[in-house]
Write a protein that holds these residues in place. Structure first.
Motif: not given
Length: 421
Positions: A170, A275, A356-358, A360, A362
């Motif tokens: 990223d 990660r 995380t955005p989902s 989970q 991080d």
């Protein structure tokens, strides 16, 4: 035994300070002192709280490279907003002054005028101890573009970090003109130092990315190999920092590397933000976990061995029946044809960023390695690891390659002095 008897008799009977008794008492005391002075001195050093200890910032090399790991770390990449080489020199002068100040015992600064901001943040109260703080400064590839006129002095092997097949880099977590690595034994000491440095560089830099790391306090206090968030010891195969010849071979820039003269004493730093898929890992059978690493989880020993530092004896396992060929340990350092076939020394930290955005966890690893040749060190090692089974549980998402500046030889010198000579 004679001294114990002497002290026992003295505790029960008054001391008769005639000449003979006095000489006998003095002789026993001096003997005891000569025998125990070194032991007492050693014990006092060990018993000194770590937050009171100082790590010297002066030397041929910067501290924080082969220095024993502290419990907490912060990594922050900065881009420069200044216009020319003179401005850069002023930045490094300020950086050097702040490092010299922050890494020594110091007194709380008071300002008489309450209408001005306080001299410091106040988060340490009045206990301004060094806490084994180290601040390590490195330059990114972008530092040597056309802005400041340093293109001709660029370290020969410095380059942008390119993605490997399993990476999902990223841009928000990559690069930077300057990388600061701050390490200490408490998070508040790291934060205090970081705020101080950024305050003094205000208007000259802006942050690109930042991440905080930690190591298990019990492992650091007991001087044991730290355990990572997968539950395995991390860094068992590290080359010993006490071996100066080996550190010159693996870590430090010497005349052998044919780098620009100003680079001598520096190093290359590889940073990888990785990660971990911990929810997936925690559902993986122990046998698979151990085969992925090539080590027993409980002891850190190579599979089939008893102790963490036991030789894995790959030559007696030519078909990879015991330590699998695709295990992390065997790929990272095949020991063929020699020990330390991974030409680097690592200094990694765990991280935790929330979710995380989902939804989970991080969490993962801030992988750090130092080497005097990026290709022979990190890049070749990572190529050997491409496709390893452990890739199912990891996803690198950021970092970069940096050049660690040589040390500050004496008071009055500044970091990156060779750039301006």
């Amino acid at each position: 035994m004679k001294n114990k008897t002497l002290f026992k008799s003295l505790s029960k009977n008054p001391v008769n300070l005639n000449k003979r008794t006095t000489l006998k008492w003095l002789g026993g005391s001096l003997l005891l002192a000569s025998m125990g002075a070194k032991a007492v001195e050693k014990q006092e050093a060990l018993s000194t709280p770590r937050y009171q200890r100082t790590i010297a910032y002066l030397g041929q090399h910067q501290a924080g490279v082969i220095t024993p790991e502290q419990k907490h770390a912060s990594f922050i990449a900065l881009n420069l907003t200044v216009a020319n080489a003179d401005d850069i020199k002023r930045i490094f002068t300020t950086l050097t002054q702040r490092i010299a100040f922050l890494t020594q015992p110091r007194e709380l600064q008071q300002r008489a005028n309450p209408h001005l901001p306080p001299a410091e943040s106040g988060i340490l109260g009045t206990q301004l101890h060094p806490d084994e703080l180290t601040v390590t400064v490195a330059l990114g590839n972008s530092f040597f573009d056309s802005r400041f006129g340093f293109q001709a002095k660029k370290p020969k092997r410095l380059e942008p970090m390119k993605p490997f097949p399993n990476d999902r880099l990223d841009p928000k977590w990559c690069g930077g003109d300057v990388l600061l690595q701050l390490c200490a034994n408490s998070q508040e000491s790291v934060i205090y130092a970081l705020r101080d440095i950024l305050k003094h560089l205000s208007g000259k830099v802006y942050a690109v990315w930042k991440i905080d790391g930690f190591l298990p306090a019990r492992d650091i206090d007991n001087r044991q190999t730290p355990i990572n968030l997968f539950g395995f010891k991390d860094g068992s195969g590290n080359a010993p920092s006490s071996d100066n010849s080996l550190m010159n071979d693996l870590v430090w820039i010497t005349e052998k590397q044919n780098e620009p003269q100003w680079c001598l004493g520096g190093s290359y730093q590889a940073v990888r933000l990785i990660r971990f898929a911990l929810e997936f890992w925690d559902r993986t059978p122990l046998e698979d976990q151990e085969n992925n690493f090539g080590r027993h989880r409980s002891t850190g020993a190579p599979i089939g061995m008893k102790q963490e530092m036991d030789d894995p004896q790959f030559e007696k396992d030519p078909h990879g029946d015991r330590v699998l060929f695709d295990s992390h340990m065997r790929r990272a350092e095949p020991r063929n044809p020699e020990r330390y076939s991974a030409k680097l020394r690592r200094r990694s930290y765990s991280y935790s960023l929330g979710l995380t955005p989902s939804g989970q966890l991080d969490m993962g690893l801030i992988f750090i390695s130092f080497q005097n040749n990026l290709k022979k060190g990190f890049i070749d090692t990572q190529k050997r690891l491409d496709g390893e089974p452990l890739e199912r549980y990891i996803k690198p998402f950021g970092g970069g390659y940096y050049f660690v500046l040589p040390g500050i030889s004496q008071e009055g010198d500044i970091l990156a002095k060779g750039l301006f000579d």
